[in-house]
Design a protein around this motif. Sequence first.
Motif, PDB file in Angstrom:
ATOM      1  N   ILE A  39      -3.851  -0.027  -5.351  1.00 23.22           N
ATOM      2  CA  ILE A  39      -3.734  -1.185  -5.678  1.00 23.22           C
ATOM      3  C   ILE A  39      -3.166  -1.614  -6.701  1.00 23.22           C
ATOM      4  CG2 ILE A  39      -5.634  -2.869  -6.839  1.00 23.22           C
ATOM      5  CD1 ILE A  39      -7.013   0.535  -5.814  1.00 23.22           C
ATOM      6  N   TRP A  49      -5.268  -5.038  -3.187  1.00 22.66           N
ATOM      7  CA  TRP A  49      -5.241  -3.887  -2.492  1.00 22.66           C
ATOM      8  C   TRP A  49      -4.024  -3.468  -1.530  1.00 22.66           C
ATOM      9  CZ3 TRP A  49      -5.998  -3.261   2.896  1.00 22.66           C
ATOM     10  CH2 TRP A  49      -6.178  -2.021   3.463  1.00 22.66           C
ATOM     11  N   HIS A  52      -5.187   2.355   2.070  1.00 22.86           N
ATOM     12  CA  HIS A  52      -5.948   3.699   1.750  1.00 22.86           C
ATOM     13  C   HIS A  52      -5.821   4.668   2.604  1.00 22.86           C
ATOM     14  CE1 HIS A  52      -9.567   0.837   2.532  1.00 22.86           C
ATOM     15  NE2 HIS A  52      -9.587   2.129   3.576  1.00 22.86           N
ATOM     16  N   LEU A  60      -5.300   2.792   6.234  1.00 18.98           N
ATOM     17  CA  LEU A  60      -5.560   1.413   6.422  1.00 18.98           C
ATOM     18  C   LEU A  60      -4.625   0.763   5.534  1.00 18.98           C
ATOM     19  CD1 LEU A  60      -9.423   1.221   6.567  1.00 18.98           C
ATOM     20  CD2 LEU A  60      -7.653   0.774   8.538  1.00 18.98           C
ATOM     21  N   TYR A  61      -4.012  -0.447   6.090  1.00 22.10           N
ATOM     22  CA  TYR A  61      -2.839  -1.138   5.351  1.00 22.10           C
ATOM     23  C   TYR A  61      -3.280  -2.460   5.020  1.00 22.10           C
ATOM     24  CZ  TYR A  61       0.235   2.904   6.027  1.00 22.10           C
ATOM     25  OH  TYR A  61       0.555   4.390   6.252  1.00 22.10           O
ATOM     26  N   PRO A  63      -2.577  -5.873   5.616  1.00 23.29           N
ATOM     27  CA  PRO A  63      -1.861  -6.704   6.775  1.00 23.29           C
ATOM     28  C   PRO A  63      -0.310  -7.492   6.423  1.00 23.29           C
ATOM     29  CG  PRO A  63      -4.414  -7.142   7.052  1.00 23.29           C
ATOM     30  CD  PRO A  63      -4.013  -6.424   5.662  1.00 23.29           C
TER      31      PRO A  63
END
Lengths: 118, 107
Positions: A39, A49, A52, A60-61, A63
């Motif tokens: 973060i 964010w 993670h 996960l990114y 967007p």
Amino acid sequence: QVTLKESGPGILQPSQTLSLTCSFSGFSLSTSGMGVGWIRQPSGKGLEWLAHIWWDDVKLYNPGLKSRLTISKDTSSRQVFLKIASVDTADTATYYCARMQSTWFAYWGQGTLVTVSA
Amino acid sequence: DIQLTQSPASLSASVGDTVTITCRASENIYSYLAWYQQKQGKSPQLLVYSAKALAEGVPSRFGGSGSGTQFSLKINSLQPGDFGTYYCQHHYGSPPTFGGGTKLEIK
């Protein structure tokens, strides 16, 4: 006791790639359900964010930044890495890593300040 | 993406007061909401998750409530260490997003 500590270059130039390391203790990223996130927070502004990674290597990114972000882990050395490509001044911020519990951020590092400047 | 709107953006209160901060989600997030406290120059600290569950070590003066799109964080009997900025964050899928923050200052 869970601890996390971020490290980074401090300052870098526009168009370079930012490499950040999160070194942690008190848990293992090989344990089912564990995750570490990144973060960031520009000075005087809110939290954003970035990405993670989970114990099973699911990533996960954000967007809006996905094309520039790469997250990875080294389970044995208890480190998580984040690379941000093609930085510009808008990427100047304090960068935090945090251990996730489910999908919230239970433990945070102290943060590392990154300044992008020519 | 789910947007979170916090209000007020700032408020002043005195030690001993009771304050309430609200967080409104742009769509139904059930009870998937967390609250964090950030003191000046420090990293955020988890206070509440799943809308009303207190994180370990958080005093019972703090209380979270709400579901769906409307949530609140109530702090009873403010202590000097309670002043800082508070953020909500939804944890209903990805991407997780944060509210803009509420700065709680000493009157």
